[in-house]
Design a protein around this motif. Structure first.
Motif, PDB file in Angstrom:
ATOM      1  N   TYR A  62       0.866  -1.124  -0.043  1.00 39.70           N
ATOM      2  CA  TYR A  62       0.073   0.094   0.090  1.00 39.70           C
ATOM      3  C   TYR A  62       0.860   1.280  -0.130  1.00 39.70           C
ATOM      4  O   TYR A  62       2.129   1.471   0.180  1.00 39.70           O
ATOM      5  N   PRO A  63       0.428   2.339  -0.586  1.00 37.65           N
ATOM      6  CA  PRO A  63       1.222   3.541  -0.593  1.00 37.65           C
ATOM      7  C   PRO A  63       1.519   3.852   0.903  1.00 37.65           C
ATOM      8  O   PRO A  63       0.745   3.801   1.863  1.00 37.65           O
ATOM      9  N   LEU A  64       2.784   4.810   1.213  1.00 36.36           N
ATOM     10  CA  LEU A  64       3.135   5.197   2.367  1.00 36.36           C
ATOM     11  C   LEU A  64       2.789   6.640   2.595  1.00 36.36           C
ATOM     12  O   LEU A  64       2.802   6.805   3.540  1.00 36.36           O
ATOM     13  N   TYR A  65       2.532   7.058   1.298  1.00 39.04           N
ATOM     14  CA  TYR A  65       2.204   8.584   1.433  1.00 39.04           C
ATOM     15  C   TYR A  65       1.196   9.014   0.542  1.00 39.04           C
ATOM     16  O   TYR A  65       0.806   8.125  -0.423  1.00 39.04           O
ATOM     17  N   GLY A  66       0.279  10.168   0.853  1.00 41.02           N
ATOM     18  CA  GLY A  66      -0.970  10.212   0.216  1.00 41.02           C
ATOM     19  C   GLY A  66      -1.772   9.386   0.551  1.00 41.02           C
ATOM     20  O   GLY A  66      -2.286   8.738   1.588  1.00 41.02           O
ATOM     21  N   ASP A  67      -2.719   9.087  -0.351  1.00 39.18           N
ATOM     22  CA  ASP A  67      -3.980   8.161  -0.115  1.00 39.18           C
ATOM     23  C   ASP A  67      -3.619   6.948   0.139  1.00 39.18           C
ATOM     24  O   ASP A  67      -2.875   6.121  -0.488  1.00 39.18           O
ATOM     25  N   PRO A  68      -3.954   6.429   1.451  1.00 34.78           N
ATOM     26  CA  PRO A  68      -3.577   5.044   1.742  1.00 34.78           C
ATOM     27  C   PRO A  68      -3.917   3.996   0.998  1.00 34.78           C
ATOM     28  O   PRO A  68      -3.397   2.963   1.081  1.00 34.78           O
ATOM     29  N   ASP A  69      -5.180   4.448   0.300  1.00 36.85           N
ATOM     30  CA  ASP A  69      -5.645   3.205  -0.566  1.00 36.85           C
ATOM     31  C   ASP A  69      -5.497   3.523  -1.930  1.00 36.85           C
ATOM     32  O   ASP A  69      -6.248   3.009  -2.946  1.00 36.85           O
ATOM     33  N   GLY A  70      -4.471   4.334  -2.382  1.00 36.94           N
ATOM     34  CA  GLY A  70      -4.162   4.665  -3.877  1.00 36.94           C
ATOM     35  C   GLY A  70      -3.616   3.505  -4.414  1.00 36.94           C
ATOM     36  O   GLY A  70      -3.230   2.365  -3.871  1.00 36.94           O
ATOM     37  N   ALA A  71      -3.299   3.841  -5.671  1.00 33.52           N
ATOM     38  CA  ALA A  71      -2.592   2.761  -6.596  1.00 33.52           C
ATOM     39  C   ALA A  71      -1.346   2.202  -6.181  1.00 33.52           C
ATOM     40  O   ALA A  71      -0.274   3.112  -5.642  1.00 33.52           O
ATOM     41  N   HIS A  72      -0.922   1.034  -6.399  1.00 34.57           N
ATOM     42  CA  HIS A  72      -0.024   0.453  -5.853  1.00 34.57           C
ATOM     43  C   HIS A  72       0.398  -1.101  -6.478  1.00 34.57           C
ATOM     44  O   HIS A  72      -0.417  -1.563  -6.821  1.00 34.57           O
ATOM     45  N   TYR A  73       1.592  -1.157  -6.861  1.00 36.93           N
ATOM     46  CA  TYR A  73       2.223  -2.340  -7.495  1.00 36.93           C
ATOM     47  C   TYR A  73       3.192  -3.044  -6.673  1.00 36.93           C
ATOM     48  O   TYR A  73       3.757  -2.448  -5.761  1.00 36.93           O
ATOM     49  N   GLU A  74       3.247  -4.669  -6.938  1.00 38.63           N
ATOM     50  CA  GLU A  74       3.946  -5.381  -6.119  1.00 38.63           C
ATOM     51  C   GLU A  74       5.525  -5.198  -6.512  1.00 38.63           C
ATOM     52  O   GLU A  74       5.816  -5.046  -7.639  1.00 38.63           O
ATOM     53  N   CYS A  75       6.293  -5.433  -5.573  1.00 44.33           N
ATOM     54  CA  CYS A  75       7.900  -5.440  -5.829  1.00 44.33           C
ATOM     55  C   CYS A  75       8.412  -6.105  -6.753  1.00 44.33           C
ATOM     56  O   CYS A  75       9.054  -5.747  -7.670  1.00 44.33           O
ATOM     57  N   TRP A  76       8.464  -7.492  -6.510  1.00 41.22           N
ATOM     58  CA  TRP A  76       9.480  -8.277  -7.042  1.00 41.22           C
ATOM     59  C   TRP A  76       8.875  -8.715  -8.634  1.00 41.22           C
ATOM     60  O   TRP A  76       9.840  -8.894  -9.423  1.00 41.22           O
ATOM     61  N   THR A  77       7.737  -8.743  -8.815  1.00 45.24           N
ATOM     62  CA  THR A  77       7.103  -9.024 -10.219  1.00 45.24           C
ATOM     63  C   THR A  77       7.730  -7.751 -11.100  1.00 45.24           C
ATOM     64  O   THR A  77       8.211  -7.810 -12.250  1.00 45.24           O
ATOM     65  N   MET A  78       7.851  -6.254 -10.329  1.00 41.87           N
ATOM     66  CA  MET A  78       8.076  -5.250 -11.001  1.00 41.87           C
ATOM     67  C   MET A  78       9.719  -5.481 -11.231  1.00 41.87           C
ATOM     68  O   MET A  78      10.322  -5.144 -12.351  1.00 41.87           O
ATOM     69  N   LEU A  79      10.594  -6.127 -10.215  1.00 42.60           N
ATOM     70  CA  LEU A  79      11.957  -6.079 -10.508  1.00 42.60           C
ATOM     71  C   LEU A  79      12.273  -7.081 -11.819  1.00 42.60           C
ATOM     72  O   LEU A  79      13.111  -6.835 -12.375  1.00 42.60           O
ATOM     73  N   GLY A  80      11.305  -7.914 -12.030  1.00 45.41           N
ATOM     74  CA  GLY A  80      11.645  -8.781 -13.236  1.00 45.41           C
ATOM     75  C   GLY A  80      11.583  -8.052 -14.395  1.00 45.41           C
ATOM     76  O   GLY A  80      12.290  -8.047 -15.499  1.00 45.41           O
ATOM     77  N   ALA A  81      10.482  -7.136 -14.352  1.00 47.08           N
ATOM     78  CA  ALA A  81      10.208  -6.414 -15.652  1.00 47.08           C
ATOM     79  C   ALA A  81      11.419  -5.246 -15.713  1.00 47.08           C
ATOM     80  O   ALA A  81      11.700  -5.060 -17.115  1.00 47.08           O
ATOM     81  N   ILE A  82      11.897  -4.672 -14.624  1.00 48.81           N
ATOM     82  CA  ILE A  82      12.794  -3.696 -14.653  1.00 48.81           C
ATOM     83  C   ILE A  82      14.248  -4.415 -15.228  1.00 48.81           C
ATOM     84  O   ILE A  82      14.950  -3.916 -16.109  1.00 48.81           O
ATOM     85  N   ALA A  83      14.364  -5.506 -14.581  1.00 47.25           N
ATOM     86  CA  ALA A  83      15.564  -6.348 -15.289  1.00 47.25           C
ATOM     87  C   ALA A  83      15.529  -6.570 -16.768  1.00 47.25           C
ATOM     88  O   ALA A  83      16.543  -6.352 -17.309  1.00 47.25           O
ATOM     89  N   GLU A  84      14.418  -6.835 -17.404  1.00 44.95           N
ATOM     90  CA  GLU A  84      14.103  -7.038 -18.862  1.00 44.95           C
ATOM     91  C   GLU A  84      14.298  -5.756 -19.308  1.00 44.95           C
ATOM     92  O   GLU A  84      14.940  -5.824 -20.600  1.00 44.95           O
ATOM     93  N   GLN A  85      13.575  -4.652 -18.852  1.00 46.11           N
ATOM     94  CA  GLN A  85      13.615  -3.473 -19.325  1.00 46.11           C
ATOM     95  C   GLN A  85      15.306  -2.932 -19.603  1.00 46.11           C
ATOM     96  O   GLN A  85      15.489  -2.167 -20.693  1.00 46.11           O
ATOM     97  N   THR A  86      15.905  -2.799 -18.698  1.00 45.16           N
ATOM     98  CA  THR A  86      17.197  -1.895 -18.401  1.00 45.16           C
ATOM     99  C   THR A  86      18.303  -2.772 -19.018  1.00 45.16           C
ATOM    100  O   THR A  86      18.432  -3.920 -19.360  1.00 45.16           O
ATOM    101  N   GLU A  87      19.418  -1.950 -19.248  1.00 41.92           N
ATOM    102  CA  GLU A  87      20.765  -2.681 -19.824  1.00 41.92           C
ATOM    103  C   GLU A  87      21.735  -2.516 -18.911  1.00 41.92           C
ATOM    104  O   GLU A  87      22.702  -3.175 -18.997  1.00 41.92           O
ATOM    105  N   ARG A  88      21.796  -1.336 -18.212  1.00 41.79           N
ATOM    106  CA  ARG A  88      23.157  -0.962 -17.552  1.00 41.79           C
ATOM    107  C   ARG A  88      22.802  -1.037 -16.080  1.00 41.79           C
ATOM    108  O   ARG A  88      23.970  -1.301 -15.115  1.00 41.79           O
ATOM    109  N   VAL A  89      21.903  -0.410 -15.431  1.00 44.58           N
ATOM    110  CA  VAL A  89      21.700  -0.015 -13.994  1.00 44.58           C
ATOM    111  C   VAL A  89      21.914  -1.355 -13.375  1.00 44.58           C
ATOM    112  O   VAL A  89      21.253  -2.290 -13.594  1.00 44.58           O
ATOM    113  N   GLN A  90      22.150  -1.154 -11.823  1.00 45.37           N
ATOM    114  CA  GLN A  90      22.030  -2.346 -11.011  1.00 45.37           C
ATOM    115  C   GLN A  90      20.507  -2.018 -10.473  1.00 45.37           C
ATOM    116  O   GLN A  90      19.874  -0.928 -10.713  1.00 45.37           O
ATOM    117  N   LEU A  91      19.880  -2.850 -10.066  1.00 42.48           N
ATOM    118  CA  LEU A  91      18.498  -2.699  -9.624  1.00 42.48           C
ATOM    119  C   LEU A  91      18.114  -3.746  -8.406  1.00 42.48           C
ATOM    120  O   LEU A  91      18.722  -4.650  -7.845  1.00 42.48           O
TER     121      LEU A  91
END
Length: 264
Positions: free
Chosen positions: A44-73
């Motif tokens: 859940y969000p830590l700031y602003g609307d406590p029931d606002g839009a939010h996404y899950e961490c580790w599925t997102m890390l898989g997407a970021i890993a596939e999207q990027t080329e150089r950065v650590q994550l």
């Protein structure tokens, strides 16, 4: 141990009604020259609307890993209390392979009670959560050694927190990076305590990178003098304003002009 100053960004996965806003922020951050892209492991969000839009961490890390080329994550940080450590090790190994060996495995004891209550995990006490983190670190590191195929490298472990008796002991035992929110005087004092723990467990305190939130260009040099070399700027949705991040990257390049973005 001499290491370059690095700049990270924490793209907080909150208040972004569409995932493409986060995808675009990742692209802009990598193009700007950031060294590390973090998210966080909350439900859940830590700031602003406590029931606002939010996404899950580790599925997102898989997407970021596939999207990027150089950065650590990685996550700043994973909530240890609601992640089975053996499964987490397998997830980390998989994201490490997807990224070509760019994952940082960030973990902490957890603190946001709503995450636990809403998803059916026992919140317990600060002491019980730290005891669980100790047990989980033993299991996580053991599982990493059993996986087939193995991670592409020894995945750097980042532990977040500042507890002097328990958390810093775990940092001394397991961490490659220690993340703290400490001010200068607290960072200096706790670094000495960390050194004592390292002496007890036989690890090298100089081998543990100090990570803090970005304090601004005026304050950053004093924190570098105290040992900090990884500075992270936080920003949330839906806009993901990277102007402060760009300021931090310019400071990095002026402070340490021989560094190349993305060097660990």
């Amino acid at each position: 141990m001499t290491r370059p100053v690095r700049i990270g960004v924490q793209l907080q996965p909150q208040h972004a009604p569409e995932y493409n806003l986060i995808r675009d922020a990742v692209r802009r951050a990598e193009d700007a020259g950031v060294d590390v892209v973090f998210n966080w492991d909350h439900f859940y969000p830590l700031y602003g609307d406590p029931d606002g839009a939010h996404y899950e961490c580790w599925t997102m890390l898989g997407a970021i890993a596939e999207q990027t080329e150089r950065v650590q994550l990685g996550a700043l940080v994973t909530g240890g209390g609601y992640r089975n450590p053996d499964l987490l090790a397998d997830m980390a190994r998989t994201v490490d392979h997807i990224s070509g060996g760019r994952l940082i495995l960030g973990i902490g004891a957890g603190w946001f009670e709503k995450d636990y209550d809403e998803y059916g995990y026992e919140f317990g006490t600060a002491g019980s959560r730290l005891a669980l983190l100790k047990e989980y670190m033993e299991r996580l590191t053991a599982r990493l050694g059993k996986l087939n195929p193995q991670p592409l490298r020894d995945i750097p472990i980042l532990i977040g927190g500042g507890g002097e008796k328990k958390t810093l002991r775990l940092v001394a035992e397991y961490a490659d990076i220690w993340h703290t929110f400490a001010e200068l005087d607290v960072l200096e004092r706790k670094s000495k305590i960390l050194a004592d723990h390292c002496a007890e467990v036989g690890s090298d305190p100089a081998a543990i990178e100090r990570s803090v939130n970005w304090p601004g260009a005026d304050a950053a040099p004093t924190l570098v003098a105290a040992g900090a070399t990884l500075f992270t700027v936080g920003t949330g949705g839906p806009d993901y304003d990277l102007s402060v991040l760009e300021e931090a990257i310019r400071w990095r390049d002026e402070f340490n002009p021989e560094s190349v973005a993305g060097i660990a």
